[in-house]
Design a protein around this motif. Structure first.
Motif, mmCIF file in Angstrom:
data_model
loop_
_atom_site.group_PDB
_atom_site.id
_atom_site.type_symbol
_atom_site.label_atom_id
_atom_site.label_comp_id
_atom_site.label_asym_id
_atom_site.label_seq_id
_atom_site.Cartn_x
_atom_site.Cartn_y
_atom_site.Cartn_z
ATOM 1 N N MET A 54 0.834 -1.198 0.000
ATOM 2 C CA MET A 54 0.000 0.000 0.000
ATOM 3 C C MET A 54 0.867 1.246 0.000
ATOM 4 O O MET A 54 1.890 1.303 0.663
ATOM 5 C CB MET A 54 -0.918 -0.001 1.216
ATOM 6 C CG MET A 54 -1.950 -1.096 1.188
ATOM 7 S SD MET A 54 -2.969 -1.088 2.660
ATOM 8 C CE MET A 54 -3.747 0.477 2.553
ATOM 9 N N LYS A 55 0.444 2.253 -0.751
ATOM 10 C CA LYS A 55 1.140 3.532 -0.781
ATOM 11 C C LYS A 55 0.294 4.535 0.023
ATOM 12 O O LYS A 55 -0.926 4.555 -0.133
ATOM 13 C CB LYS A 55 1.278 4.044 -2.200
ATOM 14 C CG LYS A 55 2.093 3.154 -3.090
ATOM 15 C CD LYS A 55 2.126 3.745 -4.493
ATOM 16 C CE LYS A 55 2.646 2.753 -5.475
ATOM 17 N NZ LYS A 55 2.558 3.262 -6.839
ATOM 18 N N PRO A 56 0.928 5.353 0.825
ATOM 19 C CA PRO A 56 0.146 6.359 1.556
ATOM 20 C C PRO A 56 -0.410 7.414 0.598
ATOM 21 O O PRO A 56 0.226 7.777 -0.380
ATOM 22 C CB PRO A 56 1.152 6.965 2.528
ATOM 23 C CG PRO A 56 2.479 6.683 1.929
ATOM 24 C CD PRO A 56 2.336 5.415 1.155
ATOM 25 N N ARG A 57 -1.612 7.879 0.886
ATOM 26 C CA ARG A 57 -2.218 8.933 0.077
ATOM 27 C C ARG A 57 -2.052 10.258 0.815
ATOM 28 O O ARG A 57 -2.746 10.547 1.761
ATOM 29 C CB ARG A 57 -3.702 8.651 -0.138
ATOM 30 C CG ARG A 57 -3.951 7.389 -0.884
ATOM 31 C CD ARG A 57 -5.433 7.214 -1.077
ATOM 32 N NE ARG A 57 -5.732 5.845 -1.476
ATOM 33 C CZ ARG A 57 -6.936 5.413 -1.750
ATOM 34 N NH1 ARG A 57 -7.964 6.224 -1.673
ATOM 35 N NH2 ARG A 57 -7.136 4.168 -2.108
ATOM 36 N N TRP A 58 -1.114 11.061 0.386
ATOM 37 C CA TRP A 58 -0.835 12.317 1.062
ATOM 38 C C TRP A 58 -1.555 13.417 0.351
ATOM 39 O O TRP A 58 -1.442 13.688 -0.759
ATOM 40 C CB TRP A 58 0.656 12.638 1.086
ATOM 41 C CG TRP A 58 1.496 11.516 1.590
ATOM 42 C CD1 TRP A 58 1.978 10.501 0.845
ATOM 43 C CD2 TRP A 58 1.935 11.283 2.906
ATOM 44 N NE1 TRP A 58 2.712 9.666 1.617
ATOM 45 C CE2 TRP A 58 2.703 10.120 2.902
ATOM 46 C CE3 TRP A 58 1.785 11.935 4.117
ATOM 47 C CZ2 TRP A 58 3.303 9.621 4.029
ATOM 48 C CZ3 TRP A 58 2.389 11.431 5.231
ATOM 49 C CH2 TRP A 58 3.127 10.276 5.195
#
Length: 58
Positions: A54-58
């Motif tokens: 998972m990639k963080p959503r900034w």
């Protein structure tokens, strides 16, 4: 008339298959209410091996 006979034959076959292949439960450990409560309960363990990180959503 042949369509009615075919529908009755398929329906009868489905009922027989249901009684032959349906899993047999004794019901001694669980009653209907507890089975109903746990029917929509999600599983507690998930297989997390593999897959995309998972990639963080900034």
């Amino acid at each position: 008339m042949p369509i009615v006979i075919a529908v009755i034959a398929i329906g009868s076959g489905a009922v027989v298959a249901w009684f032959v292949f349906a899993p047999r439960t004794s019901g001694a450990g669980q009653d209907a209410a507890s089975r109903a409560r746990s029917f929509f309960k999600p599983p507690q363990d998930y297989d997390t091996s593999g897959g995309q990180q998972m990639k963080p959503r900034w």
